[in-house]
Scaffold this motif. Structure first.
Motif, PDB file in Angstrom:
ATOM      1  N   PRO A   1      -1.474   9.896   4.799  1.00 14.93           N
ATOM      2  CA  PRO A   1      -1.710   8.267   5.556  1.00 14.93           C
ATOM      3  C   PRO A   1      -2.943   8.162   6.297  1.00 14.93           C
ATOM      4  CG  PRO A   1      -0.103  10.445   6.987  1.00 14.93           C
ATOM      5  CD  PRO A   1      -0.795  10.748   5.259  1.00 14.93           C
ATOM      6  N   ASP A   2      -3.958   8.631   5.868  1.00 15.47           N
ATOM      7  CA  ASP A   2      -5.315   8.801   6.334  1.00 15.47           C
ATOM      8  C   ASP A   2      -5.483   7.497   4.874  1.00 15.47           C
ATOM      9  OD1 ASP A   2      -6.171   9.519   8.771  1.00 15.47           O
ATOM     10  OD2 ASP A   2      -6.355  11.458   8.217  1.00 15.47           O
ATOM     11  N   VAL A   3      -5.216   7.649   3.936  1.00 18.12           N
ATOM     12  CA  VAL A   3      -5.841   7.440   2.226  1.00 18.12           C
ATOM     13  C   VAL A   3      -5.083   5.911   3.192  1.00 18.12           C
ATOM     14  CG1 VAL A   3      -5.658   7.290  -0.014  1.00 18.12           C
ATOM     15  CG2 VAL A   3      -6.257   9.261   1.384  1.00 18.12           C
ATOM     16  N   ILE A   4      -3.594   5.625   2.717  1.00 16.56           N
ATOM     17  CA  ILE A   4      -3.117   4.495   3.366  1.00 16.56           C
ATOM     18  C   ILE A   4      -4.140   3.640   4.125  1.00 16.56           C
ATOM     19  CG2 ILE A   4      -0.839   3.807   3.693  1.00 16.56           C
ATOM     20  CD1 ILE A   4      -0.836   5.266   0.648  1.00 16.56           C
ATOM     21  N   ALA A   5      -4.333   4.229   5.912  1.00 19.98           N
ATOM     22  CA  ALA A   5      -4.314   3.273   6.392  1.00 19.98           C
ATOM     23  C   ALA A   5      -6.045   3.090   6.022  1.00 19.98           C
ATOM     24  CB  ALA A   5      -4.215   4.460   7.605  1.00 19.98           C
ATOM     25  N   SER A   6      -6.447   4.328   5.211  1.00 17.06           N
ATOM     26  CA  SER A   6      -7.800   3.362   4.994  1.00 17.06           C
ATOM     27  C   SER A   6      -7.193   1.881   3.900  1.00 17.06           C
ATOM     28  CB  SER A   6      -9.324   3.708   4.009  1.00 17.06           C
ATOM     29  OG  SER A   6      -9.319   4.625   4.936  1.00 17.06           O
ATOM     30  N   MET A   7      -6.859   2.145   3.005  1.00 17.83           N
ATOM     31  CA  MET A   7      -6.412   0.682   1.845  1.00 17.83           C
ATOM     32  C   MET A   7      -5.469  -0.003   2.559  1.00 17.83           C
ATOM     33  SD  MET A   7      -4.981   2.780  -1.948  1.00 17.83           S
ATOM     34  CE  MET A   7      -3.567   3.819  -1.555  1.00 17.83           C
ATOM     35  N   ALA A   8      -4.992   0.283   3.202  1.00 14.59           N
ATOM     36  CA  ALA A   8      -4.073  -0.965   4.505  1.00 14.59           C
ATOM     37  C   ALA A   8      -5.559  -1.909   4.985  1.00 14.59           C
ATOM     38  CB  ALA A   8      -3.208  -0.292   5.082  1.00 14.59           C
TER      39      ALA A   8
ATOM     40  N   VAL B   1       0.128  -1.091  -0.056  1.00 11.59           N
ATOM     41  CA  VAL B   1      -0.589  -0.100   0.100  1.00 11.59           C
ATOM     42  C   VAL B   1       0.814   0.970   0.195  1.00 11.59           C
ATOM     43  CG1 VAL B   1      -1.492   1.463   0.964  1.00 11.59           C
ATOM     44  CG2 VAL B   1      -1.652  -1.213   0.997  1.00 11.59           C
ATOM     45  N   GLN B   2       1.007   1.970  -1.319  1.00 10.96           N
ATOM     46  CA  GLN B   2       2.198   2.799  -1.445  1.00 10.96           C
ATOM     47  C   GLN B   2       1.563   3.557  -1.958  1.00 10.96           C
ATOM     48  OE1 GLN B   2       6.376   1.595  -1.215  1.00 10.96           O
ATOM     49  NE2 GLN B   2       5.816  -0.452  -0.917  1.00 10.96           N
ATOM     50  N   ALA B   3       1.828   5.173  -2.527  1.00 12.72           N
ATOM     51  CA  ALA B   3       1.907   6.291  -3.498  1.00 12.72           C
ATOM     52  C   ALA B   3       2.582   6.745  -4.011  1.00 12.72           C
ATOM     53  CB  ALA B   3       0.559   6.692  -2.449  1.00 12.72           C
ATOM     54  N   PRO B   4       3.235   7.417  -4.891  1.00 10.88           N
ATOM     55  CA  PRO B   4       4.100   8.180  -5.399  1.00 10.88           C
ATOM     56  C   PRO B   4       4.100   9.736  -4.859  1.00 10.88           C
ATOM     57  CG  PRO B   4       2.858   7.976  -6.901  1.00 10.88           C
ATOM     58  CD  PRO B   4       2.110   6.759  -5.659  1.00 10.88           C
ATOM     59  N   LEU B   5       4.904   9.744  -4.897  1.00  8.96           N
ATOM     60  CA  LEU B   5       5.537  11.467  -3.908  1.00  8.96           C
ATOM     61  C   LEU B   5       4.568  12.312  -4.819  1.00  8.96           C
ATOM     62  CD1 LEU B   5       9.204  11.137  -3.675  1.00  8.96           C
ATOM     63  CD2 LEU B   5       7.753  11.674  -2.036  1.00  8.96           C
ATOM     64  N   GLY B   6       3.785  13.153  -4.635  1.00  3.65           N
ATOM     65  CA  GLY B   6       2.864  14.587  -5.163  1.00  3.65           C
ATOM     66  C   GLY B   6       1.332  13.747  -5.595  1.00  3.65           C
ATOM     67  N   SER B   7       1.591  12.892  -5.232  1.00  3.38           N
ATOM     68  CA  SER B   7       0.190  12.191  -5.267  1.00  3.38           C
ATOM     69  C   SER B   7      -0.443  11.930  -4.079  1.00  3.38           C
ATOM     70  CB  SER B   7       0.096  10.347  -5.435  1.00  3.38           C
ATOM     71  OG  SER B   7      -1.216   9.925  -5.548  1.00  3.38           O
ATOM     72  N   PRO B   8      -2.654  12.786  -4.843  1.00  3.51           N
ATOM     73  CA  PRO B   8      -2.950  12.872  -2.952  1.00  3.51           C
ATOM     74  C   PRO B   8      -3.453  11.403  -2.644  1.00  3.51           C
ATOM     75  CG  PRO B   8      -4.645  12.699  -5.351  1.00  3.51           C
ATOM     76  CD  PRO B   8      -2.962  12.933  -6.132  1.00  3.51           C
ATOM     77  N   MET B   9      -2.745  10.532  -3.077  1.00  2.96           N
ATOM     78  CA  MET B   9      -3.591   9.072  -2.285  1.00  2.96           C
ATOM     79  C   MET B   9      -1.809   9.255  -1.222  1.00  2.96           C
ATOM     80  SD  MET B   9      -5.911   8.083  -4.091  1.00  2.96           S
ATOM     81  CE  MET B   9      -5.690   6.233  -3.451  1.00  2.96           C
ATOM     82  N   ARG B  10      -1.486  10.114  -1.437  1.00  2.00           N
ATOM     83  CA  ARG B  10       0.061   9.902  -0.616  1.00  2.00           C
ATOM     84  C   ARG B  10      -0.310  10.655   0.917  1.00  2.00           C
ATOM     85  NH1 ARG B  10       5.061   7.790  -0.549  1.00  2.00           N
ATOM     86  NH2 ARG B  10       6.645   9.053   1.328  1.00  2.00           N
TER      87      ARG B  10
ATOM     88  N   THR C   1      -3.245  -1.196  -5.292  1.00  2.00           N
ATOM     89  CA  THR C   1      -3.810   0.398  -5.542  1.00  2.00           C
ATOM     90  C   THR C   1      -2.498   1.086  -5.884  1.00  2.00           C
ATOM     91  OG1 THR C   1      -1.532  -0.321  -4.059  1.00  2.00           O
ATOM     92  CG2 THR C   1      -2.979  -0.893  -2.424  1.00  2.00           C
ATOM     93  N   GLY C   2      -2.208   1.103  -7.143  1.00  2.00           N
ATOM     94  CA  GLY C   2      -1.584   2.225  -7.557  1.00  2.00           C
ATOM     95  C   GLY C   2      -2.564   2.608  -8.671  1.00  2.00           C
ATOM     96  N   ILE C   3      -3.555   3.330  -7.780  1.00  2.00           N
ATOM     97  CA  ILE C   3      -4.262   4.468  -9.004  1.00  2.00           C
ATOM     98  C   ILE C   3      -3.711   5.577  -9.876  1.00  2.00           C
ATOM     99  CG2 ILE C   3      -5.995   5.977  -8.584  1.00  2.00           C
ATOM    100  CD1 ILE C   3      -7.114   4.374  -6.035  1.00  2.00           C
ATOM    101  N   ASP C   4      -2.194   5.827  -8.855  1.00  2.00           N
ATOM    102  CA  ASP C   4      -1.979   6.938  -9.972  1.00  2.00           C
ATOM    103  C   ASP C   4      -1.528   6.138 -11.251  1.00  2.00           C
ATOM    104  OD1 ASP C   4      -1.327   9.448  -8.474  1.00  2.00           O
ATOM    105  OD2 ASP C   4      -1.353   7.092  -6.984  1.00  2.00           O
TER     106      ASP C   4
END
Length: 229
Positions: A27-34, A16-25, A214-217
């Motif tokens: 902590p709350d979004v990452i925790a939700s996906m996890a 469950v990761q998101a690239p730098l600059g992504s709105p997915m990055r 999880t890689g929406i971007d």
């Protein structure tokens, strides 16, 4: 606490990761996906950065977390938990297993892989996952004391840049050469349930899937490029 081998057997670990600059990055979004991943059957999650590890630990206190921290340095191409500072921060944030680059490349500041593994085991008593790119580097990491071996960097290092993940070809030789107690993880380039099954059939104990779940971007970008072609 790490689940038993039986509980982990043939299980899916979601990166469950998101690239730098992504709105997915976030902590709350990452925790939700996890949490969504764990609720739907994943046996664990792989997370990047102390901030995200901490967010998921607070939200999912019983989760198995493989933690890492991607940090770049001008004197090295190693970026997955490259040094002692990063190892400490990942462990302090709440990871159960620390993932680190275990290739033969020169590390930042000339730090030695063997010294880092020994120190993590002695001072932190931390289980370690070696991210490798070859059979030999996997066997070496296990001999140095890593508990989990992952094919994460196959295709992403200078010596394997002409290869395309997933590193299925590494799995049979790694499984034969590793102690049965060392977990063998296939990570990188797994894009379908069928590919994940193939990894298990080739000798992996677990499969890590990231971008495909999880890689929406990257996924949206790929679809958009495909529609234009």
């Amino acid at each position: 606490m790490i689940p038993t081998a039986d509980a982990l057997s043939n299980g899916l670990i979601v990166s469950v990761q998101a690239p730098l600059g992504s709105p997915m990055r976030d902590p709350d979004v990452i925790a939700s996906m996890a949490e969504a991943s764990l609720r739907n059957g994943a046996v664990g999650v792989r997370l990047e950065s102390p901030e995200h590890i901490g967010a998921v630990r607070r939200r999912c206190p019983e989760a198995l977390i493989i933690g890492l921290w991607k940090c770049t340095f001008p004197d090295s191409s190693v970026y997955i938990t490259p040094g002692w500072r990063e190892i400490q921060e990942v462990w302090s944030a709440g990871a159960d297993v620390i993932a680190l680059d275990a290739t033969e490349r020169v590390r930042p500041g000339g730090q030695l892989l063997a010294d880092l593994i020994q120190r993590a085991r002695q001072e932190l008593r931390a289980p370690l996952m070696a991210d490798v790119d070859s059979v030999q580097n996997g066997l070496t990491a296990a001999a140095l004391g890593c508990d989990w071996i992952g094919t994460t960097l196959y295709g992403y290092t200078e010596t394997t840049s002409n290869r395309t993940p997933p590193g299925l070809e590494l799995l049979p030789d790694l499984r034969r050469g590793l102690d049965p107690l060392v977990r063998l993880i296939c990570e990188g380039g797994i894009a379908s349930p069928g590919a994940a099954r193939s990894a298990l059939d080739a000798g992996a104990d677990n499969v890590v899937v990231g971008t495909a779940i999880t890689g929406i971007d990257l996924q949206v970008s790929a679809y958009c490029r495909g529609l234009i072609a």
